[in-house]
Every structure is written in C-alpha cells, then in structure tokens.
Design a protein around this motif. Sequence first.
Motif, PDB file in Angstrom:
ATOM      1  N   VAL A   4       0.839  -0.985  -0.018  1.00  0.00           N
ATOM      2  CA  VAL A   4      -0.541  -0.165   0.028  1.00  0.00           C
ATOM      3  C   VAL A   4       1.063   1.086   0.459  1.00  0.00           C
ATOM      4  N   MET A   5       2.082   1.080   1.071  1.00  0.00           N
ATOM      5  CA  MET A   5       2.594   2.400   0.711  1.00  0.00           C
ATOM      6  C   MET A   5       3.562   2.738  -0.994  1.00  0.00           C
ATOM      7  N   PHE A   6       3.861   1.400  -1.452  1.00  0.00           N
ATOM      8  CA  PHE A   6       4.851   1.319  -2.599  1.00  0.00           C
ATOM      9  C   PHE A   6       3.646   1.860  -3.331  1.00  0.00           C
ATOM     10  N   ARG A   7       1.910   1.945  -3.464  1.00  0.00           N
ATOM     11  CA  ARG A   7       1.020   2.674  -4.625  1.00  0.00           C
ATOM     12  C   ARG A   7       1.009   4.039  -4.149  1.00  0.00           C
ATOM     13  N   ILE A   8       0.793   4.161  -3.115  1.00  0.00           N
ATOM     14  CA  ILE A   8       1.350   5.316  -2.638  1.00  0.00           C
ATOM     15  C   ILE A   8       1.776   6.188  -3.475  1.00  0.00           C
ATOM     16  N   LEU A   9       3.275   5.966  -2.929  1.00  0.00           N
ATOM     17  CA  LEU A   9       4.458   6.866  -3.199  1.00  0.00           C
ATOM     18  C   LEU A   9       4.541   6.179  -4.401  1.00  0.00           C
ATOM     19  N   ILE A  10       3.686   5.574  -5.415  1.00  0.00           N
ATOM     20  CA  ILE A  10       3.596   5.305  -7.531  1.00  0.00           C
ATOM     21  C   ILE A  10       2.988   6.547  -7.611  1.00  0.00           C
ATOM     22  N   LEU A  11       1.193   6.289  -7.153  1.00  0.00           N
ATOM     23  CA  LEU A  11       0.452   7.621  -7.628  1.00  0.00           C
ATOM     24  C   LEU A  11       1.399   9.586  -6.838  1.00  0.00           C
ATOM     25  N   ILE A  12       2.170   9.309  -6.306  1.00  0.00           N
ATOM     26  CA  ILE A  12       2.500  10.664  -5.304  1.00  0.00           C
ATOM     27  C   ILE A  12       3.450  11.129  -6.725  1.00  0.00           C
ATOM     28  N   ALA A  13       4.478   9.911  -7.638  1.00  0.00           N
ATOM     29  CA  ALA A  13       5.209  10.388  -8.253  1.00  0.00           C
ATOM     30  C   ALA A  13       4.816  10.758  -9.524  1.00  0.00           C
ATOM     31  N   LEU A  14       3.444  10.215  -9.779  1.00  0.00           N
ATOM     32  CA  LEU A  14       2.660   9.927 -11.427  1.00  0.00           C
ATOM     33  C   LEU A  14       2.148  11.776 -11.299  1.00  0.00           C
ATOM     34  N   ALA A  15       1.738  12.306  -9.542  1.00  0.00           N
ATOM     35  CA  ALA A  15       0.933  13.891  -9.555  1.00  0.00           C
ATOM     36  C   ALA A  15       1.758  14.190 -10.077  1.00  0.00           C
ATOM     37  N   LEU A  16       3.330  14.323  -9.389  1.00  0.00           N
ATOM     38  CA  LEU A  16       4.786  15.117  -9.737  1.00  0.00           C
ATOM     39  C   LEU A  16       5.155  14.849 -10.832  1.00  0.00           C
ATOM     40  N   LEU A  17       5.036  14.166 -11.181  1.00  0.00           N
ATOM     41  CA  LEU A  17       5.631  14.008 -13.191  1.00  0.00           C
ATOM     42  C   LEU A  17       4.134  14.511 -13.972  1.00  0.00           C
ATOM     43  N   VAL A  18       3.001  14.525 -13.659  1.00  0.00           N
ATOM     44  CA  VAL A  18       1.730  15.455 -14.401  1.00  0.00           C
ATOM     45  C   VAL A  18       2.318  17.338 -14.174  1.00  0.00           C
ATOM     46  N   TYR A  19       2.245  17.245 -12.824  1.00  0.00           N
ATOM     47  CA  TYR A  19       2.570  18.927 -12.247  1.00  0.00           C
ATOM     48  C   TYR A  19       3.789  19.639 -12.979  1.00  0.00           C
ATOM     49  N   THR A  20       4.795  19.078 -13.152  1.00  0.00           N
ATOM     50  CA  THR A  20       5.771  19.132 -13.690  1.00  0.00           C
ATOM     51  C   THR A  20       5.778  19.417 -15.326  1.00  0.00           C
ATOM     52  N   TRP A  21       4.568  18.525 -16.047  1.00  0.00           N
ATOM     53  CA  TRP A  21       4.879  18.738 -17.602  1.00  0.00           C
ATOM     54  C   TRP A  21       3.645  18.986 -17.912  1.00  0.00           C
ATOM     55  N   ILE A  22       2.720  19.515 -16.250  1.00  0.00           N
ATOM     56  CA  ILE A  22       1.432  21.225 -17.398  1.00  0.00           C
ATOM     57  C   ILE A  22       2.977  22.353 -17.132  1.00  0.00           C
ATOM     58  N   GLN A  23       3.132  22.160 -16.324  1.00  0.00           N
ATOM     59  CA  GLN A  23       4.126  23.616 -15.446  1.00  0.00           C
ATOM     60  C   GLN A  23       5.181  24.106 -16.701  1.00  0.00           C
ATOM     61  N   TYR A  24       5.636  23.037 -17.586  1.00  0.00           N
ATOM     62  CA  TYR A  24       6.353  23.203 -18.917  1.00  0.00           C
ATOM     63  C   TYR A  24       6.113  23.738 -19.726  1.00  0.00           C
ATOM     64  N   TYR A  25       4.982  23.398 -20.517  1.00  0.00           N
ATOM     65  CA  TYR A  25       4.113  22.966 -21.258  1.00  0.00           C
ATOM     66  C   TYR A  25       3.438  24.819 -20.922  1.00  0.00           C
ATOM     67  N   ARG A  26       2.949  24.932 -20.261  1.00  0.00           N
ATOM     68  CA  ARG A  26       2.661  26.561 -19.427  1.00  0.00           C
ATOM     69  C   ARG A  26       3.680  27.697 -19.345  1.00  0.00           C
ATOM     70  N   ASN A  27       4.632  27.438 -19.674  1.00  0.00           N
ATOM     71  CA  ASN A  27       6.069  28.151 -19.128  1.00  0.00           C
ATOM     72  C   ASN A  27       6.151  29.039 -20.113  1.00  0.00           C
ATOM     73  N   PRO A  28       6.017  30.510 -19.893  1.00  0.00           N
ATOM     74  CA  PRO A  28       6.259  31.388 -20.970  1.00  0.00           C
ATOM     75  C   PRO A  28       7.550  31.945 -22.190  1.00  0.00           C
ATOM     76  N   GLN A  29       8.432  31.391 -21.002  1.00  0.00           N
ATOM     77  CA  GLN A  29       9.788  31.447 -22.312  1.00  0.00           C
ATOM     78  C   GLN A  29       9.444  29.910 -22.649  1.00  0.00           C
ATOM     79  N   ARG A  30       9.625  29.573 -22.819  1.00  0.00           N
ATOM     80  CA  ARG A  30       9.203  28.185 -24.021  1.00  0.00           C
ATOM     81  C   ARG A  30       8.306  28.310 -24.984  1.00  0.00           C
ATOM     82  N   ARG A  31       6.963  29.234 -25.091  1.00  0.00           N
ATOM     83  CA  ARG A  31       6.554  30.106 -26.324  1.00  0.00           C
ATOM     84  C   ARG A  31       7.406  30.548 -26.528  1.00  0.00           C
ATOM     85  N   LEU A  32       8.000  31.354 -26.111  1.00  0.00           N
ATOM     86  CA  LEU A  32       8.857  32.750 -26.799  1.00  0.00           C
ATOM     87  C   LEU A  32       9.843  31.826 -27.681  1.00  0.00           C
ATOM     88  N   ARG A  33      10.280  31.070 -27.126  1.00  0.00           N
ATOM     89  CA  ARG A  33      11.882  30.182 -27.912  1.00  0.00           C
ATOM     90  C   ARG A  33      10.923  29.229 -29.319  1.00  0.00           C
TER      91      ARG A  33
END
Length: 130
Positions: A4-33
Amino acid sequence: MLVVMFRILILIALALLVYTWIQYYRNPQRRLRIAKASHEFYFLDEPNNSKKNFQFVYKGCLFEGEKYLGATENSFEVVNIHVVVTDPLDLRGLTRDDLYFLENEILIRYPHAKIEWKHPINQLLLTSID
C-alpha cells in the motif's frame, strides 16, 4: 502494508510528473522560444509589474524592452521604454516597416510611452512616430 505504501508513492510520483509536465507546457519562456524558432510574433510581458522588462519576438529576432515609470496627467504610467536586441545578427531582413509595426504593438500596450530604440536599431529609423 508495504504494498500500500509503494502504491501511494507511485501515485505521488505520477502526480508530480503530471504537475511538472503542465508547468513546462505553460512556461512563457518556452512559448517565446517556439515563436522565435517559427518566426512568429509573440509578446511576453507582465503589465502590472513595471519593474520587470518585457520581451518580444518578431521574425526570429528577440527584443527586450526596459520599462521606466513616470507621471502622466492623471496617474503614474510607463512613460519611457528602451528597446534593445539580444543578438544583432538576427536583425538581418528586418525593414523599417517591421520596426513601425513593433512600435505600434508596444504603443497598444503602453499608450503613454516614448520608445527609444538602442543601437543598432536606431540606425535604421530615420523618422520617429509621435
């Protein structure tokens, strides 16, 4: 319990990956490039922050504008803008009409501003827009 603890850690890691991807996609410097690579016009600015410079891209050339606050008749506004180019070699192919277009785009956002183009752009502008 351990599974159960490993499943929770995997869910937290997936949530962190999704959050990082969204932040990268919305980055205005990326749009400028992306706009610079595709030779499009893109204006990056925080209009409520007069201390932060704005950047814009036009025809693959990256410009930076320094905003200076001053007094107008009714309030304090951005009254002076100094525009510099980060890489002068990117100016190849820009015409005076392109610079007038850029001035108009800046004046749409800052109507009280006086725009000063720094070297080497000021060599092309023989007449100014008032």
